[in-house]
Structure formats: structure tokens, C-alpha cells
Write an enzyme that holds these catalytic residues in place. Structure first.
Site, PDB file in Angstrom:
ATOM      1  N   LYS A 217       0.818  -1.226   0.000  1.00  0.00           N
ATOM      2  CA  LYS A 217       0.000   0.000   0.000  1.00  0.00           C
ATOM      3  C   LYS A 217       0.843   1.263   0.000  1.00  0.00           C
ATOM      4  O   LYS A 217       2.024   1.240   0.338  1.00  0.00           O
ATOM      5  CB  LYS A 217      -0.941  -0.039   1.205  1.00  0.00           C
ATOM      6  CG  LYS A 217      -2.083  -1.010   0.954  1.00  0.00           C
ATOM      7  CD  LYS A 217      -3.209  -0.880   1.932  1.00  0.00           C
ATOM      8  CE  LYS A 217      -4.332  -1.831   1.524  1.00  0.00           C
ATOM      9  NZ  LYS A 217      -5.288  -2.056   2.599  1.00  0.00           N
ATOM     10  N   ARG A 251      -3.507 -10.086   5.069  1.00  0.00           N
ATOM     11  CA  ARG A 251      -4.010 -10.067   3.685  1.00  0.00           C
ATOM     12  C   ARG A 251      -2.881  -9.548   2.803  1.00  0.00           C
ATOM     13  O   ARG A 251      -2.500  -8.380   2.908  1.00  0.00           O
ATOM     14  CB  ARG A 251      -5.249  -9.165   3.607  1.00  0.00           C
ATOM     15  CG  ARG A 251      -5.904  -9.131   2.222  1.00  0.00           C
ATOM     16  CD  ARG A 251      -7.111  -8.197   2.245  1.00  0.00           C
ATOM     17  NE  ARG A 251      -7.811  -8.212   0.978  1.00  0.00           N
ATOM     18  CZ  ARG A 251      -7.425  -7.513  -0.095  1.00  0.00           C
ATOM     19  NH1 ARG A 251      -6.375  -6.737  -0.058  1.00  0.00           N
ATOM     20  NH2 ARG A 251      -8.139  -7.591  -1.207  1.00  0.00           N
TER      21      ARG A 251
END
Ligand code: HH2
Length: 271
Positions: A217, A251
Site C-alpha cells: 500500500k 491479507r
């Protein structure tokens, strides 16, 4: 213990959830599969690398993303879930109809970035044996990174997750089916994301399993100055730090590498 439909997971060691995006526009190009065939192939490869669960999504929720038509979302995810139905598959969706049809096709978990706030979403999961991941997001993907604001991000995210978890329990979703997630990158500045990671143990103290999604991210881009393709090392560091602070589901886009990083930590007795 986490109950996901017919699957049971002990949470003594962190679970790894691999990401398969049946989208043309997800933020990490290598996670995209342009058709069902490619998505099934990627999912099977992730299971082969040691994924405990695979999360299948048909709509990107990256900052700035626009919603996908419901029929299009169904057409993207259902054929993939049907073909993986023997395996533990989660569906990443905000739509109750997609939840219901995905569960009927074999999904054992609903991963909802809106934490089942859509009308009829609670009922869709309650009527099944599927698990649910309740994620915190401030605003909507299209605009969420414009001006995120909190007085105390950890306190506010924690209160939101507790409220949603209790709403699930009141709707008949048992505690062993509920996972919570602070939603890294969803309506949060770098400082907000770092505060949430530093104090993830506070969120774990709610008593529900915590999922952490930091893989590749932009928070990691902001720290390292690297583009998405070059954020593997930073993602592994973030995954380990999240696990150390109590995350029990990671995740990730890079399953094999995350498994190796966790194996080293576990060999040290998780010190
Ligand atoms: N992050 C993304 C999507 N879904 N779900 C949960 N519970 N937690 C997360 O942190 C999370 C999530 C974004 O990652 P990805 O699916 O790879 O990207 P995109 O939304 O662009 O498809």
C-alpha cells in the site's frame, strides 16, 4: 478459533490470505486477473504457496476508484468462486446480493470494506455460516484520501469496529465468525496508518481476530519512496510487525514470501 462456513481455523499462528483481483484496475498490477481462467490459476498458485484463504474481489477500492456495476461485479467473481468452491475462499464485496450469490457459490467468508453497513448486508451473512471481515473506512473510495480527519484515530476506529461487531452479533452472526480490520489506507493519512499499526494490539484487545492489509500500500510507498512494484520488502516488514502486534490474518499479495517471513518469526518463538 475462526469459523468460516465448513472450514475451521485455529488462530494459534497467523493465517495468510492471498489476494486475487478480477479487475482491470486494482492498484497492484500483479494482483489483477483479467478473466476467470487467469483468476483461478492465480488463486491455485497462491494456495500452492501456502495461503490459508484466498480473497476474490471484482471491484477495486483503491483511492479514487469508482464503483463497478453490480452485474459486472457478479460476472467477475462468481465463475472464479464456483471453480474454487472446494477451497477456503473469501469474497471482497460491499454488495448484499454479491455476498449472497458468492456464498451460494461456495465462498466461506465475506470481506466487506463497509463492515456490512449496506441495507440487508447483515442479514445476508447472518443467513449463512460464512465468516465476515468488518473493515473500517472513513468516507468512500472515490474521495476518502482527500482530507481524512480524526481526533484520536485508534479510539475512533476501535469504537467503530466494536459497534459493527456487536451489530453482527445482534443480527445472529456468532462471535467465532467475526474478524475486524482497521482498514489501512482507507481514509487515513500516513500518520493515521502508523498510529494504527503501532497500536494494533489495542484493536486486538477487543477480542476479535484482527486482519491487517498493508501489502504494497501507499503508506509503504510514502515511507520507502518506492513504487508499488518495489514494495515487497516493506510489505514483509509490515506484515511481521502487524503479526507481532496481534494481527491473526495477514491479507497479502505475496504469499510465499510472507510465509517465509512468518516462519523465521515463529522459529524465534514469536519474540
Ligand atoms: N485492502 C484492499 C482491498 N480489500 N479488505 C480488507 N479487509 N482489508 C484491506 O486492507 C483491504 C481489503 C486493497 O487492496 P487490493 O484488493 O489489492 O486493491 P484494490 O482495492 O485496488 O483491488
Amino acid at each position: 478459533m475462526l469459523r468460516c462456513g465448513r472450514f475451521r481455523f485455529s488462530l494459534e499462528r497467523p493465517l495468510v490470505m492471498g489476494v486475487v483481483n478480477v479487475t482491470p484496475d486494482s492498484f497492484h498490477p500483479a494482483s489483477r486477473a483479467l478473466d476467470a481462467e487467469a483468476a483461478v490459476e492465480r488463486a491455485l498458485a497462491l494456495f500452492e504457496c501456502g495461503a490459508d484463504l484466498v480473497d476474490v474481489g471484482g471491484e477495486s477500492t483503491r483511492p479514487g476508484a469508482l464503483p463497478v456495476d453490480e452485474e459486472e461485479e457478479l460476472a467477475r467473481v462468481l465463475p472464479v468462486i464456483e471453480r474454487l468452491a472446494e477451497r477456503p475462499v473469501s469474497v471482497d464485496t460491499r454488495r448484499p446480493r454479491v455476498m449472497r450469490e458468492a456464498i451460494a457459490a461456495g465462498a466461506c467468508m465475506v470481506n466487506d470494506v463497509e463492515a456490512l453497513r449496506a441495507p440487508r448486508a447483515l442479514a445476508a451473512v447472518a443467513a449463512s455460516g460464512a465468516a465476515v471481515c468488518l473493515m473500517h473506512m472513513q468516507g468512500e473510495p472515490a474521495t476518502m484520501q482527500r482530507a481524512p480527519r480524526y481526533d484520536d484515530v485508534v479510539r475512533e476506529v476501535k469504537a467503530f469496529l466494536l459497534e459493527r461487531a456487536l451489530a453482527c452479533e445482534a443480527a445472529g452472526i456468532e462471535r467465532e465468525r467475526i474478524v475486524v480490520d482497521p482498514g489501512f489506507g482507507f481514509g487515513k493519512t500516513l500518520a493515521h496508518n502508523l498510529a494504527l499499526l503501532a497500536r494494533l494490539a489495542d484493536i486486538a484487545a477487543l477480542g476479535y481476530p484482527v486482519l491487517a492489509g498493508l501489502s504494497r500500500k501507499s503508506v509503504l510507498g510514502a515511507i520507502t519512496g518506492r513504487p508499488v512494484e518495489e514494495r515487497l520488502a516493506a510489505s514483509l516488514a509490515a506484515a511481521l510487525l502487524a503479526a507481532q502486534r496481534g494481527a491473526t490474518i495477514l491479507r497479502v499479495h505475496d504469499v510465499a514470501e510472507t510465509r517465509d517471513a512468518l516462519a523465521v518469526w515463529e522459529a524465534l518463538g514469536k519474540a
